[in-house]
Design an enzyme around this catalytic site. Structure first.
Site, PDB file in Angstrom:
ATOM      1  N   LYS A   1       9.042   0.880   5.601  1.00  0.00           N
ATOM      2  CA  LYS A   1       8.640  -0.323   6.320  1.00  0.00           C
ATOM      3  C   LYS A   1       8.248   0.001   7.768  1.00  0.00           C
ATOM      4  O   LYS A   1       7.479  -0.734   8.388  1.00  0.00           O
ATOM      5  CB  LYS A   1       9.763  -1.345   6.317  1.00  0.00           C
ATOM      6  CG  LYS A   1      10.293  -1.741   4.946  1.00  0.00           C
ATOM      7  CD  LYS A   1       9.292  -2.539   4.149  1.00  0.00           C
ATOM      8  CE  LYS A   1       9.913  -3.222   2.933  1.00  0.00           C
ATOM      9  NZ  LYS A   1      10.351  -2.288   1.879  1.00  0.00           N
TER      10      LYS A   1
HETATM   11  C1  LIG Z   1      10.245  -2.396   0.562  1.00  0.00           C
HETATM   12  C2  LIG Z   1      10.581  -1.201  -0.232  1.00  0.00           C
HETATM   13  C3  LIG Z   1       9.988  -0.976  -1.480  1.00  0.00           C
HETATM   14  C4  LIG Z   1       9.029  -1.971  -2.115  1.00  0.00           C
HETATM   15  O1  LIG Z   1       7.817  -2.066  -1.422  1.00  0.00           O
HETATM   16  P1  LIG Z   1       6.857  -3.334  -1.634  1.00  0.00           P
HETATM   17  O2  LIG Z   1       5.787  -3.201  -0.637  1.00  0.00           O
HETATM   18  O3  LIG Z   1       7.723  -4.544  -1.390  1.00  0.00           O
HETATM   19  O4  LIG Z   1       6.379  -3.290  -3.027  1.00  0.00           O
HETATM   20  C5  LIG Z   1      10.309   0.198  -2.134  1.00  0.00           C
HETATM   21  N1  LIG Z   1      11.185   1.080  -1.623  1.00  0.00           N
HETATM   22  C6  LIG Z   1      11.783   0.888  -0.427  1.00  0.00           C
HETATM   23  C7  LIG Z   1      12.762   1.885   0.070  1.00  0.00           C
HETATM   24  C8  LIG Z   1      11.494  -0.258   0.303  1.00  0.00           C
HETATM   25  O5  LIG Z   1      12.089  -0.451   1.478  1.00  0.00           O
END
Ligand SMILES: *Cc1c(COP(=O)(O)O)cnc(C)c1O
Length: 489
Positions: free
Chosen positions: A112
């Site tokens: 993120k």
């Molecule tokens: C948010 C997240 C995901 C999923 O990503 P999306 O964009 O919501 O599909 C997968 N793995 C981790 C560690 C995340 O923080």
């Protein structure tokens, strides 16, 4: 570049308006009116640049109202020594045909950060461009990683506040500690009794409440989103698909123009959708493999065309993927169909919990996407096996993708080189990763994992237990709006 809502493509917005608003007034998500395209000469040029310069080139294609100097300022601030790897998003090869794209070298050790270190710059610049006088309050529902990454991105950014809701008991111990000890004078955090979808639904309801918006506005505030529904979240994510492809080419293991597959551990469908945009722009991608855990609503959808959220919710060891309503899918549906049909699907999803797309839409989806899922046992086995065989340590989310890619290759016979998108540091989910390595539970899983793996604990995760607990609160779903109101008093 102009932007539409997925539920009405007659109202036109600028990029700055789209990012300042976060979500469209009709409840839809913003999408660019045209997707810019690039050619191999552009890719060749990009191959010689570093991550920051690649980001300026790619993001600039979507942000005509922003100057080059502005964009250079953003990337220099967003991707600096807050990342512990000079490559920002390094590619690690498992073998000639498989690599991991590590997106977790930022301040919260999860992917993120790639978007949320950038979003505050895009958003505050957008607010200046739209002449906004009020302060912005970022409201986030998180299944774990978004919350912390958004808090880090926005903390002490002038003119902004940020409030994060997370599902009580629905995030890992480390994720919770990271949030409830957050520093900053403009931040707030609260648990919600319920699961992630309850928290997200609650936040969407607050966004949709016109009376509440008017009340806040009178107090000098308006609400915006840092969830992956904001275009400013999605845009920075397109960059690393290009970057991974070019690093693969630069390694000598892929010819420029040759196809590369991507396997993505998926929750809200933001990450994988950013990849789809890259492919639409002309990046040579073969297929996207959408990987899910036991919450496999997307696996069923991409295999049958039936989206059905009426199913048990599973709390898994990959909690950031514990999602039944993948918000960003709406953007893809709109781009493959039209605003009328998208409105109908979303109305059905609200009213009946599901919808079925037409055969031609399913065919369009399946031309680009494959999908698979695995359970916690298989996830653990994969972490253990890959570490024993190859010495590569994965977190629980990345392992879901590694397992689903292996299944996909076996079942389809598709031997195209592939990148597994690695979304979190294994240390962020230390207790489960430790178990996967066959180690007994430890009092201090971070230290135990460092010992078992021979790798250091990432700095942002050191000393978490000793930080001051600032935000112990829990609210019922019905209390979320009042919580926000009190925060902005
Ligand atoms: C948010 C997240 C995901 C999923 O990503 P999306 O964009 O919501 O599909 C997968 N793995 C981790 C560690 C995340 O923080």
């Amino acid at each position: 570049m102009q932007y539409f809502s997925t539920r009405n493509d007659r109202l036109i917005h600028t990029a700055a308006q789209a990012m300042a608003m976060g979500i469209a007034p009709d409840g839809g998500l913003f999408v660019p009116a045209q997707i810019p395209t690039v050619d191999n000469a552009f890719l060749r040029c990009l191959a010689g640049l570093d991550y920051r310069a690649r980001a300026v080139e790619i993001m600039g294609l979507y942000l005509e109202e922003f100057t080059r100097e502005e964009l250079e300022g953003f990337v220099t601030a967003a991707y600096a020594d807050n990342f512990d790897d000079p490559a920002v998003a390094p590619l690690r090869f498992l073998d000639d045909d498989t690599a991991f794209l590590e997106l977790w070298h930022g301040p919260t050790c999860a992917f993120k950060d790639m978007a949320l270190q950038m979003l505050p710059h895009l958003l505050t610049a957008s607010l200046r461009k739209t002449g906004e006088q009020r302060g912005v309050c970022i409201l986030v529902a998180t299944s774990g990683d978004t919350g912390k990454a958004a808090l880090e991105g926005f903390r002490d950014v002038p003119g902004t506040r940020i409030f994060v809701f997370y599902p009580d008991g629905g995030v890992s111990r480390i994720q919770r500690l990271q949030m409830v000890t957050q520093a900053g004078d403009n931040v707030g955090v609260c648990a919600v009794r319920g699961n992630f979808d309850d928290a997200q639904t609650g936040v969407k309801k607050i966004f949709g409440d016109a009376a509440f918006a008017a009340e806040l506005s009178a107090r000098g505030w308006f609400l915006s989103s840092a969830n992956s529904i904001n275009w400013g979240r999605l845009l920075p994510q397109i960059v690393y698909y290009f970057s991974a492809y070019l690093d693969y080419v630069n390694s000598g293991k892929l010819e420029l123009g040759q196809k590369l597959n991507f396997c993505v551990p998926t929750g809200n469908f933001g990450n994988i959708l950013a990849g789809w945009f890259a492919a639409r722009m002309g990046l040579p991608v073969g297929r996207f493999v959408c990987a899910s855990n036991a919450n496999n609503v997307l696996t069923e959808f991409l295999n049958t065309g039936y989206y059905n959220k009426n199913r048990p919710f599973h709390t898994t060891i990959s909690p950031s993927m514990d999602i039944l309503v993948s918000s960003n899918l709406e953007r893809l549906l709109y781009l493959l169909t039209d605003d009328r049909r998208t409105r109908d699907y979303m109305a059905l999803l609200n009213a009946a919990g599901g919808y079925r797309v037409e055969p031609e839409t399913l065919a369009a989806l399946q031309a680009q996407f494959s999908a698979g899922c695995c359970d916690d046992r298989e996830t653990m086995d994969t972490i253990g096996r890959v570490f024993r065989d190859k010495g590569y340590l994965m977190d629980t989310h990345t392992a879901v993708a590694a397992k689903v890619l292996a299944d996909y290759r076996r079942d389809s016979g598709d031997g195209t080189p592939a990148v597994v998108v690695s979304t979190a540091s294994p240390f962020k989910f230390a207790a489960d990763v430790l178990g996967a390595l066959g180690q007994p539970p430890a009092e201090d899983p971070l230290r135990a994992l460092a010992l078992a793996s021979g790798q250091p604990v990432p700095r942002p995760l050191q000393g978490l237990e000793d930080r001051e607990l600032r935000f112990p609160g829990v609210t019922e779903r019905e209390g979320m709006q009042e919580t926000v109101s009190a925060f902005l008093r």
